[in-house]
Write a protein that holds these residues in place. Structure first.
Motif, mmCIF file in Angstrom:
data_model
loop_
_atom_site.group_PDB
_atom_site.id
_atom_site.type_symbol
_atom_site.label_atom_id
_atom_site.label_comp_id
_atom_site.label_asym_id
_atom_site.label_seq_id
_atom_site.Cartn_x
_atom_site.Cartn_y
_atom_site.Cartn_z
ATOM 1 N N ASP A 148 -3.478 -3.582 5.410
ATOM 2 C CA ASP A 148 -4.544 -4.492 6.389
ATOM 3 C C ASP A 148 -4.567 -5.429 5.044
ATOM 4 O O ASP A 148 -5.255 -5.158 4.011
ATOM 5 C CB ASP A 148 -5.908 -3.959 6.348
ATOM 6 N N ILE A 149 -3.047 -6.502 5.117
ATOM 7 C CA ILE A 149 -3.305 -7.507 4.049
ATOM 8 C C ILE A 149 -5.321 -8.374 4.014
ATOM 9 O O ILE A 149 -4.721 -8.570 2.796
ATOM 10 C CB ILE A 149 -2.060 -8.370 4.516
ATOM 11 N N GLY A 150 -5.626 -8.865 4.961
ATOM 12 C CA GLY A 150 -6.757 -9.233 4.993
ATOM 13 C C GLY A 150 -8.023 -8.165 3.819
ATOM 14 O O GLY A 150 -8.658 -9.072 3.231
ATOM 15 N N GLY A 151 -7.322 -6.682 4.383
ATOM 16 C CA GLY A 151 -8.654 -6.368 3.477
ATOM 17 C C GLY A 151 -7.585 -6.512 1.913
ATOM 18 O O GLY A 151 -9.210 -6.404 0.842
ATOM 19 N N TRP A 152 -6.824 -6.146 1.537
ATOM 20 C CA TRP A 152 -6.572 -6.065 0.093
ATOM 21 C C TRP A 152 -6.881 -7.904 -0.670
ATOM 22 O O TRP A 152 -7.601 -7.511 -1.972
ATOM 23 C CB TRP A 152 -5.057 -5.893 0.053
ATOM 24 N N LYS A 153 -6.742 -8.920 0.294
ATOM 25 C CA LYS A 153 -7.190 -9.470 -0.039
ATOM 26 C C LYS A 153 -9.044 -10.122 -0.819
ATOM 27 O O LYS A 153 -8.944 -11.275 -0.896
ATOM 28 C CB LYS A 153 -6.347 -11.540 0.755
ATOM 29 N N ALA A 154 -9.445 -9.681 0.487
ATOM 30 C CA ALA A 154 -10.752 -10.359 0.756
ATOM 31 C C ALA A 154 -11.596 -9.457 -0.433
ATOM 32 O O ALA A 154 -12.655 -9.017 -1.281
ATOM 33 C CB ALA A 154 -11.389 -9.538 1.881
ATOM 34 N N ALA A 155 -10.473 -7.831 -1.028
ATOM 35 C CA ALA A 155 -10.550 -7.079 -1.790
ATOM 36 C C ALA A 155 -10.886 -7.455 -3.475
ATOM 37 O O ALA A 155 -11.672 -7.323 -4.422
ATOM 38 C CB ALA A 155 -10.391 -6.049 -1.835
ATOM 39 N N LEU A 156 -10.359 -8.497 -3.790
ATOM 40 C CA LEU A 156 -9.702 -9.282 -5.619
ATOM 41 C C LEU A 156 -11.006 -10.059 -5.569
ATOM 42 O O LEU A 156 -11.105 -10.556 -5.264
ATOM 43 C CB LEU A 156 -8.105 -10.111 -4.490
ATOM 44 N N ARG A 157 -10.618 -10.201 -7.173
ATOM 45 C CA ARG A 157 -11.437 -10.228 -8.276
ATOM 46 C C ARG A 157 -11.583 -10.780 -9.529
ATOM 47 O O ARG A 157 -9.578 -11.022 -9.682
ATOM 48 C CB ARG A 157 -12.966 -9.388 -8.099
ATOM 49 N N GLU A 158 -11.416 -11.768 -10.010
ATOM 50 C CA GLU A 158 -10.992 -12.696 -10.951
ATOM 51 C C GLU A 158 -10.948 -11.539 -12.114
ATOM 52 O O GLU A 158 -9.881 -11.754 -12.373
ATOM 53 C CB GLU A 158 -12.112 -13.424 -11.311
ATOM 54 N N ASN A 159 -11.448 -10.057 -11.833
ATOM 55 C CA ASN A 159 -11.040 -9.021 -13.099
ATOM 56 C C ASN A 159 -10.394 -8.009 -12.379
ATOM 57 O O ASN A 159 -9.987 -7.157 -13.153
ATOM 58 C CB ASN A 159 -12.508 -8.674 -13.421
ATOM 59 N N THR A 160 -9.780 -8.720 -11.030
ATOM 60 C CA THR A 160 -8.834 -7.367 -10.407
ATOM 61 C C THR A 160 -7.656 -7.191 -11.711
ATOM 62 O O THR A 160 -6.580 -8.047 -11.256
ATOM 63 C CB THR A 160 -8.382 -8.202 -9.101
ATOM 64 N N ARG A 161 -7.252 -6.479 -12.116
ATOM 65 C CA ARG A 161 -6.008 -6.161 -13.139
ATOM 66 C C ARG A 161 -5.407 -5.140 -12.715
ATOM 67 O O ARG A 161 -4.306 -6.066 -12.361
ATOM 68 C CB ARG A 161 -6.941 -5.124 -14.464
ATOM 69 N N PHE A 162 -4.697 -5.044 -11.665
ATOM 70 C CA PHE A 162 -3.789 -4.552 -10.264
ATOM 71 C C PHE A 162 -4.293 -3.900 -9.582
ATOM 72 O O PHE A 162 -5.266 -3.630 -9.040
ATOM 73 C CB PHE A 162 -3.319 -3.548 -11.905
ATOM 74 N N LEU A 163 -3.034 -4.019 -7.801
ATOM 75 C CA LEU A 163 -3.422 -3.038 -6.751
ATOM 76 C C LEU A 163 -2.902 -1.748 -7.359
ATOM 77 O O LEU A 163 -1.491 -2.015 -7.743
ATOM 78 C CB LEU A 163 -3.072 -4.194 -6.648
ATOM 79 N N PHE A 164 -2.967 -1.305 -6.608
ATOM 80 C CA PHE A 164 -1.754 -0.109 -6.641
ATOM 81 C C PHE A 164 -1.772 1.277 -5.684
ATOM 82 O O PHE A 164 -2.840 0.922 -4.081
ATOM 83 C CB PHE A 164 -3.354 1.160 -8.133
ATOM 84 N N LEU A 165 -0.940 1.424 -5.134
ATOM 85 C CA LEU A 165 -0.733 2.064 -4.133
ATOM 86 C C LEU A 165 0.773 3.190 -3.699
ATOM 87 O O LEU A 165 1.693 3.229 -4.616
ATOM 88 C CB LEU A 165 -0.564 0.821 -2.697
ATOM 89 N N GLU A 166 0.161 3.688 -2.800
ATOM 90 C CA GLU A 166 1.742 4.792 -2.981
ATOM 91 C C GLU A 166 2.431 3.975 -0.623
ATOM 92 O O GLU A 166 1.381 4.514 -0.049
ATOM 93 C CB GLU A 166 1.648 5.916 -2.692
ATOM 94 N N THR A 167 3.475 4.440 -0.818
ATOM 95 C CA THR A 167 4.260 4.112 0.785
ATOM 96 C C THR A 167 5.637 4.233 0.419
ATOM 97 O O THR A 167 6.248 4.268 -0.326
ATOM 98 C CB THR A 167 4.330 2.157 0.160
ATOM 99 N N PRO A 168 5.884 5.257 1.499
ATOM 100 C CA PRO A 168 5.354 5.846 2.645
ATOM 101 C C PRO A 168 3.820 6.695 1.744
ATOM 102 O O PRO A 168 4.414 6.931 0.808
ATOM 103 C CB PRO A 168 5.518 6.628 3.472
#
Length: 405
Positions: A148-168
């Motif tokens: 959910d790209i929209g969910g990732w975008k909505a979760a971002l903050r000014e203090n978000t240092r990194f996004l973490f995921l595994e794919t698949p």
């Protein structure tokens, strides 16, 4: 062209324009004055100096060279250079485990007050590290749907240092759009970190798609035979240096012996990943036709919702399948328990086929709500398809399925 030092000949510069199969065998190799063909194992805790002045220069960083195997070791360095070449990274750092790679990266890059966005569909222990332990030090994590790209975008903050995921993802084979998430992270001034365990650099190169760091559990496909525990972090020299400085003090170090084993594993990685993919696709198609199977999760199947995306950013679909049996835990356990030789173990990436019940093993520490959000149901089974004959794998699963009440 080979380079020589006082002690050894470095046979492969990291910028050689080789294909993956050649990189996996030749990159990073060093050869001593003995002219050995196989890579040398350096089982030493420390290294001696010619003088006090040399020791001071090396400890002070004015002179390159090995000091102590908690920092660097020639065998570990060979593994690091080889994996960096495969990932297309400036630098790679070997660690004592995949989880050590995640924790060392987090400790190096995060501080109290920082924020992380992480996909829900990660390995259960990864979830625990972010939600339980980093939280104790003032780092907050928001978990979102991987796709959910929209969910990732909505979760971002000014203090978000990194996004973490595994794919698949583990275990449901969901696929993230790495390029889109990299763009999203960078627009926010954040980093994108990708666990590339399921695909390995043979099938997927996240750095080429915009990721900043790649994480590996070398324990899995990089080794390929279930022999050793290890991990790695790969990316730019600047970011990996930050992780190295922490590891130098924290001691999350890969052992020389394990690095030597991983070097041998990398040599066969391309041909093994090709075989894993072929076997898994055949088994996934077969499982779809079984009347005791409710649903199959494998991004190599054309009907998988992310099949088109996986086909674009991966060279293959990997060796891990998950499927739901008809029923619940009782039926899932009955299938697992009544196979004869498929290994009941939570490890994956092995030449031997392995099987586990995620809800009570790999994701067993998640709350019931967290399991539900991550899609970890009681009738879900994960299987990592090994390199045995595919017909024998099918027959063993049929033996287990025959005992489902």
């Amino acid at each position: 062209m080979a380079r020589k030092t006082d002690t050894w000949e470095i046979l492969s510069a990291p910028d050689l324009d080789w294909q993956d199969a050649t990189q996996a065998i030749r990159a990073g190799q060093q050869r001593t004055h003995q002219q050995e063909h196989s890579e040398v194992l350096y089982p030493t805790s420390s290294f001696v100096f010619k003088s006090a002045a040399e020791a001071a220069a090396k400890f002070g960083g004015e002179e390159a060279g090995n000091i102590y195997s908690r920092f660097t070791n020639p065998t570990v360095s060979m593994f690091e250079e080889r994996l960096a070449a495969l990932e297309g990274a400036e630098r790679c750092l070997g660690t004592s485990s995949g989880m050590a790679a995640i924790l060392a990266t987090s400790m190096a890059l995060l501080k109290s007050g920082d924020h992380v966005v992480c996909s829900r569909n990660v390995f259960g222990t990864t979830h625990v590290v972010f939600e339980k332990y980093l939280k104790k030090f003032g780092v907050e994590t928001t978990f979102v749907s991987l796709t959910d790209i929209g969910g990732w975008k909505a979760a971002l903050r000014e203090n978000t240092r990194f996004l973490f995921l595994e794919t698949p993802s583990n275990p449901l084979n969901e696929v993230a759009d790495i390029r889109a998430l990299a763009d999203l992270a960078h627009e926010n001034g954040s980093l994108l970190i990708v666990d590339n365990c399921f695909c390995t650099p043979i099938l997927q190169k996240p750095l080429s798609l915009g990721a900043d760091l790649v994480i590996h559990s070398a324990t899995k496909f990089l080794d390929g035979q279930g022999r050793c525990i290890g991990g790695a972090v790969a990316g730019s020299n600047a970011l990996v240096e930050e992780v190295f400085v922490f590891m130098r003090s924290g001691g999350f170090t890969m052992s020389p012996f394990n690095a030597w084993v991983f070097l041998k594993g990398l040599e066969t990685l391309p041909i093994r990943m090709k075989a894993h993919c072929e076997q898994a696709l055949a088994l996934a198609a077969w499982l779809k036709e079984q009347d005791w199977v409710e649903k199959v999760y494998y991004c190599g199947l054309p009907e998988h919702p992310a099949h088109e995306l996986a086909s674009k950013q991966q060279k293959g679909y990997g060796g891990v399948i998950s499927f739901k049996v008809k029923g619940g835990r009782k039926e899932a356990w009955a299938l697992v328990d009544n196979t004869e030789w498929i290994s009941i173990t939570a490890n994956l990436g092995d030449t031997k086929t392995t099987m586990t019940h995620p809800a009570t093993t790999t994701h067993g520490r998640l709350s019931e709500q967290e399991k539900q959000l991550a899609g970890i149901s009681e009738n879900l089974i994960r299987i990592c398809v090994g390199l045995e004959d595919i017909e024998d794998i099918k027959q063993d699963l049929l033996r287990g399925a025959a005992r489902i009440a």
